[in-house]
Design an enzyme around this catalytic site. Structure first.
Site, PDB file in Angstrom:
ATOM      1  N   HIS A  93       0.863  -1.188   0.000  1.00 14.45           N
ATOM      2  CA  HIS A  93       0.000   0.000   0.000  1.00 14.45           C
ATOM      3  C   HIS A  93       0.895   1.232   0.000  1.00 14.45           C
ATOM      4  O   HIS A  93       1.789   1.348   0.822  1.00 14.45           O
ATOM      5  CB  HIS A  93      -0.901  -0.004   1.242  1.00 14.45           C
ATOM      6  CG  HIS A  93      -1.559   1.315   1.498  1.00 14.45           C
ATOM      7  ND1 HIS A  93      -2.352   1.938   0.567  1.00 14.45           N
ATOM      8  CD2 HIS A  93      -1.523   2.154   2.571  1.00 14.45           C
ATOM      9  CE1 HIS A  93      -2.783   3.092   1.052  1.00 14.45           C
ATOM     10  NE2 HIS A  93      -2.286   3.253   2.267  1.00 14.45           N
ATOM     11  N   HIS A  95       1.177   5.730  -0.922  1.00 16.39           N
ATOM     12  CA  HIS A  95       0.514   7.004  -1.203  1.00 16.39           C
ATOM     13  C   HIS A  95       1.232   7.602  -2.418  1.00 16.39           C
ATOM     14  O   HIS A  95       1.937   8.601  -2.298  1.00 16.39           O
ATOM     15  CB  HIS A  95       0.612   7.950  -0.004  1.00 16.39           C
ATOM     16  CG  HIS A  95      -0.097   7.459   1.220  1.00 16.39           C
ATOM     17  ND1 HIS A  95      -0.121   8.171   2.400  1.00 16.39           N
ATOM     18  CD2 HIS A  95      -0.824   6.340   1.445  1.00 16.39           C
ATOM     19  CE1 HIS A  95      -0.830   7.503   3.304  1.00 16.39           C
ATOM     20  NE2 HIS A  95      -1.258   6.379   2.751  1.00 16.39           N
ATOM     21  N   TYR A 120       1.526  -4.332 -19.991  1.00 20.16           N
ATOM     22  CA  TYR A 120       2.078  -4.708 -18.681  1.00 20.16           C
ATOM     23  C   TYR A 120       1.205  -4.262 -17.524  1.00 20.16           C
ATOM     24  O   TYR A 120       1.202  -4.895 -16.469  1.00 20.16           O
ATOM     25  CB  TYR A 120       3.532  -4.239 -18.539  1.00 20.16           C
ATOM     26  CG  TYR A 120       4.437  -5.194 -19.276  1.00 20.16           C
ATOM     27  CD1 TYR A 120       4.888  -6.358 -18.653  1.00 20.16           C
ATOM     28  CD2 TYR A 120       4.752  -4.995 -20.605  1.00 20.16           C
ATOM     29  CE1 TYR A 120       5.646  -7.285 -19.339  1.00 20.16           C
ATOM     30  CE2 TYR A 120       5.515  -5.911 -21.302  1.00 20.16           C
ATOM     31  CZ  TYR A 120       5.978  -7.056 -20.664  1.00 20.16           C
ATOM     32  OH  TYR A 120       6.707  -7.973 -21.345  1.00 20.16           O
TER      33      TYR A 120
HETATM   34 ZN   LIG Z   1      -2.428   4.870   3.505  1.00 18.98          ZN
END
Ligand SMILES: [Zn+2]
Length: 221
Positions: A93, A95, A120
């Site tokens: 995860h 940002h 891809y």
């Molecule tokens: Zn986050």
């Protein structure tokens, strides 16, 4: 693969992502499923650029901390995706700027955020679902991810960032990078009437590489 090697891998990939500006400050987190059913998870308030292999959170199969620092507060994102995707061995995860940016555009299709721009992207990230905005730490985000029923290996949280599963850590990292690069291409080309891959070209990739993409309407953006 030994747990020591996996710990090193999390720190190595974390540093690489951080140093290339793919997740700023102490944002972003990584988790990896171990053979005993437990997990290694990056700690809360830790920068991915400066992880210590010895201090990664070690959770047991019930998700309880058994060693290391407390895990990221964003752990519900990870557990929800593992719960619905049995083959997921690792989750990343971030940002990352361009992926976050596209979540705020008005034309985005929540069932397929990005059009088929490159082979891809489709081969590594597949299609990407958009999950609506939730305040960080709101447990409802886990329900929203579970609501996708494991159909997507890559999810974008609105105004927040991507959550991507892979069979291995390397696969999850590479898929996250493809998602970010595709979001960047989308922003570069927005409004220029670009030629995306045609339905025939997408079908050819699906057949050749055994991809499982969701049915969705034609992109009109
Ligand atoms: Zn986050």
């Amino acid at each position: 693969m030994s747990e020591a090697k996996l710990r090193e891998d999390i720190c190595r990939f974390g540093r690489s992502l951080f140093e290339r500006g793919l997740t700023p400050g102490s944002s972003g987190n990584i988790s990896l499923r171990l053979d005993d059913g437990g997990w290694l998870v990056t700690p809360t308030n830790a920068s991915l650029g400066f992880l210590d292999p010895a201090r990664l959170a070690r959770l047991d199969a019930q998700g309880q901390l058994v060693a290391g620092d407390a895990p990221t507060k964003e752990i519900p994102l990870h557990t929800a995706l593992y719960e619905t995707r049995a083959a997921a061995g690792a989750i990343v995860h971030l940002h990352s700027t361009h992926a976050v940016a596209v979540t705020m555009l008005p034309e985005i299709d929540p069932k397929s955020v990005l059009p088929p721009m490159t082979p891809y992207y489709l081969m590594r990230a597949g299609q990407t679902a958009l999950v609506p905005y939730f305040r960080p730490g709101d447990p409802a985000v886990a329900d929203a991810i579970k609501g996708l029923a494991g159909r997507y290996s890559s999810v974008l949280l609105a105004n927040h960032g991507p959550v991507v599963a892979g069979e291995t850590l390397e696969a999850a990292v590479f898929a996250t990078e493809e998602l970010e690069e595709t979001a960047k291409l989308y922003l570069l080309l927005r409004g220029l009437n670009p030629r995306y891959l045609s339905p025939e070209q997408v079908s050819d990739l699906v057949r050749t590489f055994g991809l499982s993409l969701q049915e969705h309407g034609a992109h009109d953006h």
